[in-house]
Design an enzyme around this catalytic site. Structure first.
Site, mmCIF file in Angstrom:
data_model
loop_
_atom_site.group_PDB
_atom_site.id
_atom_site.type_symbol
_atom_site.label_atom_id
_atom_site.label_comp_id
_atom_site.label_asym_id
_atom_site.label_seq_id
_atom_site.Cartn_x
_atom_site.Cartn_y
_atom_site.Cartn_z
ATOM 1 N N ASP A 176 34.186 46.717 -24.344
ATOM 2 C CA ASP A 176 34.780 47.465 -23.127
ATOM 3 C C ASP A 176 35.121 46.244 -22.108
ATOM 4 O OD1 ASP A 176 35.407 48.581 -20.818
ATOM 5 O OD2 ASP A 176 34.195 50.350 -21.120
ATOM 6 N N HIS A 177 36.387 46.134 -22.010
ATOM 7 C CA HIS A 177 36.629 44.774 -21.479
ATOM 8 C C HIS A 177 36.554 44.537 -19.870
ATOM 9 C CE1 HIS A 177 40.550 47.025 -20.598
ATOM 10 N NE2 HIS A 177 40.716 45.992 -19.349
ATOM 11 N N HIS A 239 35.451 52.723 -19.296
ATOM 12 C CA HIS A 239 35.497 51.726 -18.226
ATOM 13 C C HIS A 239 34.633 52.541 -16.897
ATOM 14 C CE1 HIS A 239 38.295 49.895 -20.386
ATOM 15 N NE2 HIS A 239 39.517 50.502 -20.099
#
Ligand SMILES: NC(=O)c1ccc[n+]([C@@H]2O[C@H](COP(=O)([O-])OP(=O)(O)OC[C@H]3O[C@@H](n4cnc5c(N)ncnc54)[C@H](OP(=O)(O)O)[C@@H]3O)[C@@H](O)[C@H]2O)c1
Length: 484
Positions: A176-177, A239
């Site tokens: 999950d960047h 996010h």
């Protein structure tokens, strides 16, 4: 030990925009482990040289002045390509032979990156297992899996089982960047490397927390994907719940993958499950005007491009403190921010002082853009009697460090190569996040409560969202970050 980074989906957008530029940057900064090779796999017929040339162009375009042709030449010597189809088992055997040829030494760490459409994740993992590519006799084998990880709890459980049949959990890196962003990691530092915040970081001092992920852009050309996903699957399940966990977690005993992830999972498990009734009262959904005309979107689509959700965390620290999550496309500006709104002072001496929590102390963490932290507090206006005004202590990364923020993928790819999974989601974490979102998705699909609201682009979502917040005696922090 040498490293090999294998990308499935090598000819795709993610590879060109994020993966190769990040690996190049790591190489340029001399952080990439020595002898790191990159191998691409997708159906397009490239030779090694043709793929290198293609990547040189795309990387130069994405990095601008950070691109140096000389550095690229050295970097690209270790790039290889293997044309293959995920549907063909034979292509994985051929890939295995190529990897053996490239890795001259006996042992090598391999990281497989699944940068393909999610429908291929299971097949790639199965083929990696069947062709012996997951076997760790000749060095560590890891797999990085892109989001979305499932589309609901049932599908994420299914995918986790399929992955578990081939790789053990310590080999799996669910990306999950957001977790690779400096500002998100700095939230851990803010909370746990300072003494002054932690004593007040609880229900005794905090009125509520609001987290906003607003995008100024609309769905654009991604209508086909977006219409099946919507804002809850696209942003909230991954996010935003990651931001909630980092804001709300207890201090882990060590800064180490399982200790950190264990604390994050406890937060997700403590979130009060939404019911049909609470979905109706504690969530809002909206769609921007014009969405239905987007290519790839069904003309009668009910997909939400905006959502606001109120969550309660049932534990000692957060009992009674609502966490408001809000995300949307076609909003006023691009901003991701966490606002910790403190309570009003117990007794106000000054008639002009804060009259509600909304006017009280506030800590604003700007995750992006204009990365920084602001602490809002009351001050006396000079020479104006006891007139008060809110002002702030303002920390900005750009001003303080004068460095450009690195791409989140840089940090995450390096961590995966080095075997540090702290900033990747564990199976139980992903499943717990889906368990929170499933009741919202189910109820929204089943009934028209809450109704799908319409909003004008370039606003903060439907006006009802403001009214909903105000009815609870609170206000959204609708301020766009100042970009300079
Ligand atoms: N793009 C982004 O910024 C972004 C951001 C976050 C997450 N993601 C996720 O990352 C993944 C990839 O996204 P993307 O935007 O890069 O997609 P994309 O541009 O559509 O690329 C898909 C890749 O898969 C390959 N492929 C398709 N069918 C194949 C097959 N049968 N065998 C082998 N390769 C095959 C394609 O190459 P060939 O046609 O040459 O085979 C292409 O390289 C998705 O899961 C997406 O949700 C993307």
């Amino acid at each position: 030990m040498p490293h090999t980074f294998i990308i499935f989906g090598a000819s795709g957008d993610l590879t060109q925009r994020k993966l190769i530029p990040s690996l190049y940057q790591l190489f340029r900064k001399k952080r990439l482990p020595k002898e790191t090779r990159i191998v691409g796999f997708s159906r397009t017929e490239f030779t090694h040289d043709a793929w290198r040339a293609e990547l040189a162009t795309s990387t130069a375009k994405h990095l601008g002045k950070d691109f140096d042709a000389g550095v690229w030449d050295s970097f690209s010597q270790n790039i290889y390509y293997h044309p293959g189809d995920i549907g063909h088992a034979d292509d994985f055997s051929k890939l295995a032979r190529l990897l053996k040829d490239i890795e001259k030494s006996d042992k090598s760490t391999r990281v497989y990156y699944l940068a393909t459409a999610p429908r291929f994740y299971e097949a790639v993992v199965q083929h990696l297992g069947c062709s012996g590519l997951a076997d760790e006799t000749h060095g560590p084998r890891r797999v990085i899996i892109e989001k979305p990880f499932g589309t609901d709890l049932a599908s994420s459980l299914h995918l986790n089982n399929a992955v578990r049949a081939v790789f053990s959990e310590r080999q799996v890196y669910r990306i999950d960047h957001y977790l690779g962003k400096e500002t998100v990691q700095n939230l851990l530092v803010l909370r746990f490397a300072n003494t002054i915040f932690e004593p007040i970081w609880n229900r005794n001092y905090i009125d509520h927390v609001q987290i906003t992920v607003a995008e100024e852009v609309d769905v654009g050309r991604r209508g086909g994907y977006y219409d099946t996903a919507g804002v809850v699957r696209d942003i909230i399940q991954n996010h935003m719940l990651q931001l909630v966990t980092i804001t709300a977690m207890e201090a882990p005993v060590r800064y180490e993958a399982d200790a950190v992830r264990g604390e994050k999972v406890k937060v997700l498990q403590a979130i009060r499950p939404l019911t049909s009734q609470s979905v109706c009262t504690d969530t809002l959904r909206g769609q921007y005007d014009g969405y239905l005309k987007t290519e790839g979107v069904a003309p009668d689509s009910k997909t939400a491009t905006f959502a606001a959700v109120k969550l309660w965390i049932d534990n000692w620290r957060w009992q009674g403190v609502p966490f408001y999550l809000r995300s949307g496309k076609a909003m006023s500006c691009r901003t991701t921010q966490i606002v910790v709104q403190f309570r009003e002072p117990p007794h106000m001496l000054f008639p002009d002082g804060p009259k509600s929590a909304a006017e009280s102390n506030r800590l604003v963490i700007q995750v992006q853009p204009a990365e920084g932290i602001q602490l809002h507090f009351e001050t006396k206006v000079p020479d104006a009697g006891m007139k008060l005004r809110q002002t702030d202590l303002d920390f900005r990364y750009q001003r303080e460090f004068r460095a450009t923020m690195p791409e989140a993928y840089e940090r995450l790819l390096l961590d995966a190569l080095e075997g540090d999974a702290s900033l990747f989601a564990r199976a139980d974490e992903v499943e717990a996040a889906w368990a929170i979102c499933d009741p919202i998705l189910d109820e929204w699909a089943r009934s028209d409560k809450p109704p799908l609201l319409t909003y004008e682009p370039a606003c903060w979502g439907p006006p009802e969202s403001t009214e909903w917040m105000n009815a609870q005696g609170r206000q959204w922090f609708d301020i766009c970050p100042v970009l300079h």
